[in-house]
Design a protein around this motif. Sequence first.
Motif, mmCIF file in Angstrom:
data_model
loop_
_atom_site.group_PDB
_atom_site.id
_atom_site.type_symbol
_atom_site.label_atom_id
_atom_site.label_comp_id
_atom_site.label_asym_id
_atom_site.label_seq_id
_atom_site.Cartn_x
_atom_site.Cartn_y
_atom_site.Cartn_z
ATOM 1 N N SER A 136 36.317 47.196 44.998
ATOM 2 C CA SER A 136 36.972 45.813 43.829
ATOM 3 C C SER A 136 36.081 44.397 44.763
ATOM 4 N N PRO A 137 35.459 42.820 43.362
ATOM 5 C CA PRO A 137 34.733 41.957 44.030
ATOM 6 C C PRO A 137 35.152 41.640 45.509
ATOM 7 N N GLU A 138 34.212 41.258 46.083
ATOM 8 C CA GLU A 138 34.423 41.378 47.406
ATOM 9 C C GLU A 138 34.317 39.769 47.796
ATOM 10 N N GLN A 139 34.286 39.286 48.824
ATOM 11 C CA GLN A 139 34.210 37.900 49.658
ATOM 12 C C GLN A 139 32.912 37.280 49.716
ATOM 13 N N VAL A 140 31.770 38.263 49.618
ATOM 14 C CA VAL A 140 30.268 37.930 49.998
ATOM 15 C C VAL A 140 29.794 38.531 48.614
ATOM 16 N N GLN A 165 49.134 40.558 32.962
ATOM 17 C CA GLN A 165 48.376 39.420 32.549
ATOM 18 C C GLN A 165 47.317 39.788 32.704
ATOM 19 N N VAL A 166 46.481 39.429 31.597
ATOM 20 C CA VAL A 166 45.208 39.100 31.678
ATOM 21 C C VAL A 166 43.485 38.709 31.675
ATOM 22 N N GLY A 167 43.494 39.096 32.240
ATOM 23 C CA GLY A 167 41.820 38.138 33.354
ATOM 24 C C GLY A 167 40.665 39.353 32.903
ATOM 25 N N ALA A 168 39.245 38.135 33.309
ATOM 26 C CA ALA A 168 38.185 38.650 33.432
ATOM 27 C C ALA A 168 37.656 38.693 35.274
ATOM 28 N N ILE A 169 37.482 40.196 35.175
ATOM 29 C CA ILE A 169 36.528 40.379 36.385
ATOM 30 C C ILE A 169 35.112 41.004 35.796
ATOM 31 N N GLU A 170 34.095 40.606 37.035
ATOM 32 C CA GLU A 170 32.754 40.689 36.650
ATOM 33 C C GLU A 170 32.897 40.831 35.098
ATOM 34 N N GLN A 171 33.211 40.139 34.532
ATOM 35 C CA GLN A 171 32.850 39.495 33.125
ATOM 36 C C GLN A 171 33.480 41.002 32.082
ATOM 37 N N THR A 172 34.346 41.478 32.399
ATOM 38 C CA THR A 172 34.722 42.704 31.605
ATOM 39 C C THR A 172 36.871 42.388 32.150
ATOM 40 N N PHE A 232 46.266 51.896 53.257
ATOM 41 C CA PHE A 232 45.534 50.719 53.935
ATOM 42 C C PHE A 232 44.289 50.207 52.883
ATOM 43 N N ARG A 233 45.193 49.491 51.772
ATOM 44 C CA ARG A 233 43.870 48.529 51.978
ATOM 45 C C ARG A 233 42.112 48.596 52.802
ATOM 46 N N VAL A 234 41.075 48.219 52.112
ATOM 47 C CA VAL A 234 39.893 48.460 52.870
ATOM 48 C C VAL A 234 39.125 47.077 52.231
ATOM 49 N N HIS A 235 38.931 45.770 52.927
ATOM 50 C CA HIS A 235 38.300 44.652 52.559
ATOM 51 C C HIS A 235 37.356 44.267 53.105
ATOM 52 N N HIS A 236 35.939 43.987 53.289
ATOM 53 C CA HIS A 236 34.827 43.500 53.937
ATOM 54 C C HIS A 236 34.401 42.167 53.978
ATOM 55 N N ARG A 283 30.001 51.823 48.238
ATOM 56 C CA ARG A 283 29.642 51.200 48.260
ATOM 57 C C ARG A 283 28.820 50.287 49.688
ATOM 58 N N TYR A 284 29.610 50.545 50.846
ATOM 59 C CA TYR A 284 29.798 50.279 52.006
ATOM 60 C C TYR A 284 29.602 51.303 52.746
#
Length: 339
Positions: free
Chosen positions: A113-117, A270-277, A47-51, A83-84
């Motif tokens: 990963s990048p979060e909701q807030v 697919q290629v894209g940028a996450i946090e400028q990377t 299971f994934r974990v996202h806050h 981090r949490y």
Amino acid sequence: MKNIGFLSFGHWSPDRGSQVKSASDVLHQSIDLAVAAEQIGVDGAYFRVHHFAQQLASPFPLLAAIGARTSKIEIGTGVIDMRYENPLYMVEDAGAADLISNGRLQLGISRGSPEQVIDGWRYFGYQPGEDETQADMARRHAEVFLQQLDGKGFAQPNPRPMFPNPPGLLRLEPHSPGLRDRIWWGAATNATAEWAAEMGMNLQSSTLKADETGEPFHVQQAQQIRMYRDAWEKAGHDRKPRVSVSRSIFALINDEDRRYFGRGGKDSDQVGAIEQTRHIFGRSYADEPDKLIDQLREDEAIAEADTLLLTIPNMLGVDYNVHVLESILTHVAPALNWR
């Protein structure tokens, strides 16, 4: 031969068409799906974990509940965002859940990963130290977690305790022997995969990776796995590591499958940028079983891994997701010698 598990993002939504309307629904259905998956021969429930999102967030109550309802299936995460986390409290939670499941916990942890807030970990009371990045903080929390899982005493006992203490320094309880060897690191780069090997963690590699060479995703991921195994051997650990990759794979067996996924998977990365990377996102697969088998034979990273986690559309409900998993086990896995 491969271990085959499912990976659920644990979404819920009250929207029309969703079979998972609430947080209560997703928790109960996650338990039911793990029970049913065990019955059809699936090896793992992850299971994934996202806050701060309408998704699964606090994994240990769910993992403990699944552990109490099942007897064979591995139970894990992919991934807990360190981090949490308070690593000492996490040692207690993980130890309890692992003991309830009789040693079936497989915990994936990572930088997240990048979060909701924005900087959500600050609301949980954590912040990077001086000259420390948030990724550094996650790795620091992970190192403390791993150290305390060894079960060595570190805390000075009270000379007048409420209850008698064993001799020496005290450790965190409950301690679950063997859990330290069942911790996985979710690595998005080659360097963090090598660090995970040095730290003695198993490797989780998802459908997302830093684009480090410009090659197709599965080629880069296979190279990451080989670099990880080389680093593991150099570190001199006394056990064999495990490696998992995750994929979205759907065998089109009936009209319902074709209605949901009949347009096929993503035929290319697919290629894209996450946090400028720059990152590369691996393709998904959806086709008739014979065509699907031919496509999956070309995936180098699946071939390198010992564990495959199938991402599932959890909002379509337990019954349909059991069908999705059973279709792969029955119509695809044998032809690829995964079973």
